[in-house]
Design a protein around this motif. Sequence first.
Motif, PDB file in Angstrom:
ATOM      1  N   ARG A 128       0.824  -1.210   0.000  1.00  0.00           N
ATOM      2  CA  ARG A 128       0.000   0.000   0.000  1.00  0.00           C
ATOM      3  C   ARG A 128       0.864   1.269   0.000  1.00  0.00           C
ATOM      4  NH1 ARG A 128      -5.748  -0.462   0.751  1.00  0.00           N
ATOM      5  NH2 ARG A 128      -6.223  -2.605   0.163  1.00  0.00           N
ATOM      6  N   GLN A 129       1.993   1.242   0.697  1.00  0.00           N
ATOM      7  CA  GLN A 129       2.878   2.397   0.689  1.00  0.00           C
ATOM      8  C   GLN A 129       3.442   2.640  -0.711  1.00  0.00           C
ATOM      9  OE1 GLN A 129       3.536   4.673   3.181  1.00  0.00           O
ATOM     10  NE2 GLN A 129       1.846   3.640   4.211  1.00  0.00           N
ATOM     11  N   ALA A 130       3.836   1.545  -1.386  1.00  0.00           N
ATOM     12  CA  ALA A 130       4.331   1.682  -2.758  1.00  0.00           C
ATOM     13  C   ALA A 130       3.224   2.164  -3.687  1.00  0.00           C
ATOM     14  CB  ALA A 130       4.892   0.346  -3.244  1.00  0.00           C
ATOM     15  N   MET A 131       2.012   1.707  -3.462  1.00  0.00           N
ATOM     16  CA  MET A 131       0.852   2.133  -4.240  1.00  0.00           C
ATOM     17  C   MET A 131       0.652   3.639  -4.133  1.00  0.00           C
ATOM     18  SD  MET A 131      -3.148   1.328  -3.379  1.00  0.00           S
ATOM     19  CE  MET A 131      -3.054   2.464  -1.961  1.00  0.00           C
ATOM     20  N   LEU A 132       0.715   4.150  -2.903  1.00  0.00           N
ATOM     21  CA  LEU A 132       0.519   5.583  -2.678  1.00  0.00           C
ATOM     22  C   LEU A 132       1.664   6.400  -3.271  1.00  0.00           C
ATOM     23  CD1 LEU A 132      -0.798   5.417   0.997  1.00  0.00           C
ATOM     24  CD2 LEU A 132      -2.125   6.066  -1.026  1.00  0.00           C
ATOM     25  N   LYS A 133       2.879   5.872  -3.172  1.00  0.00           N
ATOM     26  CA  LYS A 133       4.040   6.572  -3.739  1.00  0.00           C
ATOM     27  C   LYS A 133       3.916   6.682  -5.260  1.00  0.00           C
ATOM     28  CE  LYS A 133       9.102   6.498  -3.950  1.00  0.00           C
ATOM     29  NZ  LYS A 133      10.343   5.764  -3.560  1.00  0.00           N
ATOM     30  N   SER A 134       3.556   5.583  -5.907  1.00  0.00           N
ATOM     31  CA  SER A 134       3.375   5.605  -7.360  1.00  0.00           C
ATOM     32  C   SER A 134       2.283   6.591  -7.758  1.00  0.00           C
ATOM     33  CB  SER A 134       3.019   4.209  -7.876  1.00  0.00           C
ATOM     34  OG  SER A 134       4.115   3.332  -7.792  1.00  0.00           O
ATOM     35  N   TYR A 135       1.189   6.562  -7.021  1.00  0.00           N
ATOM     36  CA  TYR A 135       0.060   7.458  -7.315  1.00  0.00           C
ATOM     37  C   TYR A 135       0.488   8.920  -7.192  1.00  0.00           C
ATOM     38  CZ  TYR A 135      -4.864   8.850  -7.577  1.00  0.00           C
ATOM     39  OH  TYR A 135      -6.064   9.386  -7.970  1.00  0.00           O
ATOM     40  N   ASP A 136       1.256   9.200  -6.154  1.00  0.00           N
ATOM     41  CA  ASP A 136       1.727  10.569  -5.912  1.00  0.00           C
ATOM     42  C   ASP A 136       2.627  11.048  -7.052  1.00  0.00           C
ATOM     43  OD1 ASP A 136       2.016  12.866  -3.985  1.00  0.00           O
ATOM     44  OD2 ASP A 136       4.119  12.277  -4.115  1.00  0.00           O
ATOM     45  N   ILE A 137       3.535  10.180  -7.496  1.00  0.00           N
ATOM     46  CA  ILE A 137       4.463  10.546  -8.575  1.00  0.00           C
ATOM     47  C   ILE A 137       3.697  10.917  -9.847  1.00  0.00           C
ATOM     48  CG2 ILE A 137       6.184   9.615 -10.183  1.00  0.00           C
ATOM     49  CD1 ILE A 137       7.239   7.916  -7.796  1.00  0.00           C
ATOM     50  N   VAL A 138       2.758  10.070 -10.225  1.00  0.00           N
ATOM     51  CA  VAL A 138       2.047  10.264 -11.498  1.00  0.00           C
ATOM     52  C   VAL A 138       1.049  11.408 -11.421  1.00  0.00           C
ATOM     53  CG1 VAL A 138       0.373   9.184 -13.065  1.00  0.00           C
ATOM     54  CG2 VAL A 138       2.395   7.917 -12.312  1.00  0.00           C
ATOM     55  N   THR A 139       0.291  11.483 -10.336  1.00  0.00           N
ATOM     56  CA  THR A 139      -0.770  12.491 -10.281  1.00  0.00           C
ATOM     57  C   THR A 139      -0.232  13.897 -10.035  1.00  0.00           C
ATOM     58  OG1 THR A 139      -1.172  12.039  -7.916  1.00  0.00           O
ATOM     59  CG2 THR A 139      -2.491  10.813  -9.529  1.00  0.00           C
ATOM     60  N   LYS A 140       0.866  14.020  -9.316  1.00  0.00           N
ATOM     61  CA  LYS A 140       1.452  15.357  -9.143  1.00  0.00           C
ATOM     62  C   LYS A 140       1.870  15.930 -10.488  1.00  0.00           C
ATOM     63  CE  LYS A 140       3.061  15.740  -4.376  1.00  0.00           C
ATOM     64  NZ  LYS A 140       4.219  15.762  -3.460  1.00  0.00           N
ATOM     65  N   LYS A 141       2.437  15.081 -11.334  1.00  0.00           N
ATOM     66  CA  LYS A 141       2.839  15.529 -12.670  1.00  0.00           C
ATOM     67  C   LYS A 141       1.606  15.856 -13.511  1.00  0.00           C
ATOM     68  CE  LYS A 141       5.936  14.498 -16.513  1.00  0.00           C
ATOM     69  NZ  LYS A 141       5.035  15.080 -17.532  1.00  0.00           N
ATOM     70  N   ALA A 142       0.556  15.043 -13.379  1.00  0.00           N
ATOM     71  CA  ALA A 142      -0.671  15.295 -14.139  1.00  0.00           C
ATOM     72  C   ALA A 142      -1.293  16.634 -13.754  1.00  0.00           C
ATOM     73  CB  ALA A 142      -1.673  14.165 -13.908  1.00  0.00           C
ATOM     74  N   VAL A 143      -1.242  16.969 -12.471  1.00  0.00           N
ATOM     75  CA  VAL A 143      -1.757  18.266 -12.012  1.00  0.00           C
ATOM     76  C   VAL A 143      -0.851  19.396 -12.500  1.00  0.00           C
ATOM     77  CG1 VAL A 143      -2.236  19.689  -9.974  1.00  0.00           C
ATOM     78  CG2 VAL A 143      -2.956  17.292 -10.017  1.00  0.00           C
ATOM     79  N   ALA A 144       0.464  19.194 -12.380  1.00  0.00           N
ATOM     80  CA  ALA A 144       1.416  20.217 -12.833  1.00  0.00           C
ATOM     81  C   ALA A 144       1.283  20.472 -14.332  1.00  0.00           C
ATOM     82  CB  ALA A 144       2.836  19.791 -12.493  1.00  0.00           C
ATOM     83  N   ASP A 145       0.995  19.408 -15.094  1.00  0.00           N
ATOM     84  CA  ASP A 145       0.826  19.531 -16.544  1.00  0.00           C
ATOM     85  C   ASP A 145      -0.576  19.991 -16.938  1.00  0.00           C
ATOM     86  OD1 ASP A 145       3.417  18.651 -16.837  1.00  0.00           O
ATOM     87  OD2 ASP A 145       2.874  16.588 -17.377  1.00  0.00           O
ATOM     88  N   LYS A 146      -1.424  20.247 -15.927  1.00  0.00           N
ATOM     89  CA  LYS A 146      -2.802  20.713 -16.136  1.00  0.00           C
ATOM     90  C   LYS A 146      -3.662  19.717 -16.903  1.00  0.00           C
ATOM     91  CE  LYS A 146      -1.413  25.592 -15.982  1.00  0.00           C
ATOM     92  NZ  LYS A 146      -1.531  25.611 -14.529  1.00  0.00           N
ATOM     93  N   VAL A 147      -3.350  18.434 -16.741  1.00  0.00           N
ATOM     94  CA  VAL A 147      -4.222  17.404 -17.291  1.00  0.00           C
ATOM     95  C   VAL A 147      -5.500  17.332 -16.456  1.00  0.00           C
ATOM     96  CG1 VAL A 147      -4.450  14.946 -17.810  1.00  0.00           C
ATOM     97  CG2 VAL A 147      -2.269  16.095 -18.181  1.00  0.00           C
ATOM     98  N   VAL A 148      -5.349  17.459 -15.131  1.00  0.00           N
ATOM     99  CA  VAL A 148      -6.480  17.569 -14.210  1.00  0.00           C
ATOM    100  C   VAL A 148      -6.180  18.692 -13.224  1.00  0.00           C
ATOM    101  CG1 VAL A 148      -7.204  15.148 -14.374  1.00  0.00           C
ATOM    102  CG2 VAL A 148      -5.527  15.826 -12.644  1.00  0.00           C
ATOM    103  N   ALA A 149      -7.231  19.165 -12.548  1.00  0.00           N
ATOM    104  CA  ALA A 149      -7.059  20.271 -11.598  1.00  0.00           C
ATOM    105  C   ALA A 149      -6.589  19.797 -10.239  1.00  0.00           C
ATOM    106  CB  ALA A 149      -8.372  21.038 -11.447  1.00  0.00           C
ATOM    107  N   ALA A 150      -6.984  18.581  -9.851  1.00  0.00           N
ATOM    108  CA  ALA A 150      -6.610  18.046  -8.538  1.00  0.00           C
ATOM    109  C   ALA A 150      -6.651  16.536  -8.572  1.00  0.00           C
ATOM    110  CB  ALA A 150      -7.547  18.577  -7.448  1.00  0.00           C
ATOM    111  N   ALA A 151      -5.811  15.917  -7.729  1.00  0.00           N
ATOM    112  CA  ALA A 151      -5.784  14.456  -7.589  1.00  0.00           C
ATOM    113  C   ALA A 151      -5.454  14.154  -6.132  1.00  0.00           C
ATOM    114  CB  ALA A 151      -4.774  13.834  -8.531  1.00  0.00           C
ATOM    115  N   ASP A 152      -6.422  14.381  -5.273  1.00  0.00           N
ATOM    116  CA  ASP A 152      -6.203  14.311  -3.823  1.00  0.00           C
ATOM    117  C   ASP A 152      -6.391  12.894  -3.295  1.00  0.00           C
ATOM    118  OD1 ASP A 152      -5.866  17.136  -3.785  1.00  0.00           O
ATOM    119  OD2 ASP A 152      -8.052  17.355  -3.825  1.00  0.00           O
TER     120      ASP A 152
END
Length: 339
Positions: A43-67
């Motif tokens: 689960r920790q690895a799951m959350l880490k992977s999610y954080d890596i990908v979604t932070k970039k998606a938000v930074a790239d303005k693909v989505v507004a938030a991924a909380d």
Amino acid sequence: MKPAIRLVAVSAIGSAILAGSALADTSGKKIAFSNNYAGNSWRQAMLKSYDIVTKKAVADKVVAAADVFTTADKEVPTQAAQIQNLILQGYDAIVINASSPDALNGAIKQACDANIVVVSFDGIVTAPCAYRVVVDFKDMGKQEVTQMAKFQPKGGNLLEIRGLAGTSIDEAIHNGILEGVKDHPEFKIVGSVTGDWDQTTAQKAVATVLPSLPEVVGVVDQGGDGYGAAQAFAAAGKPRPTIIMGNRQDELEWWKEQKAKDGYTTWSASIAPGVSTLAFWVAQQVLDGKKVPHDLLVPYLAFTQADFEAELPKIPKGSVASHEYTQQDAIDAIKANIK
């Protein structure tokens, strides 16, 4: 068969969609992640992977938030209340690792009725309106016994270590193991404990039951528990069994040590924790209006005697073999699952 592409009046936007970009349609959308448990390495690895990908998606303005929202306990009512709060907070999609396949369906339906896209993975839900990123866990459980028959051709007694009680994964792997034993009657399950997919919990549970068991030739489990089982057998002075592994770094490191010592053989399999990122991209694709089947079957990740050592250096200490998925991976998975 490709995902449906909507016609857009503005040619520049149309070109962006044809190129695979979703920026034009989902840049204002908010995606929440409802997670029921974070207490093991997977689960920790799951959350880490999610954080890596979604932070970039938000930074790239693909989505507004991924909380991300993780419940304080493993109870169904807590996660149901969490989902209801996410509905009130106005999220456009909810990615969920669910505490129960069906007990959350009421809350899931409320989300769907509010036009919120729900994508479940790992711990999936059965609500018809939800999307499911599914691994064939039953086949994985069955394969454990198939592989065990190669290492223990004479058969014998097996100890089963189960996962998080009440989840779809635990039930599916368990049923697969039972099916595998039915196909290989030379094996008999003589004990079953709950390990929560965690090596410390598994070690304590196995240590408790070992004194009452006959000699065990193999351990079938669900991942995250192999190293704990090995430690329990060693501490009890019991013969080392063939332990099926679950792609965790500590398990594979132990396997490597045993292989170097006397050629110890086994097999390892698990769902990649980064499947959380595939679920995120599936949610984004649905929000973008793409045609997406409600059930997407993705393969589990398995290692054999021949290839596990090559993977080991890539896994951080205390973590698990993983893979982060891209938007294109989601598009390809959707294509592969459209019939």
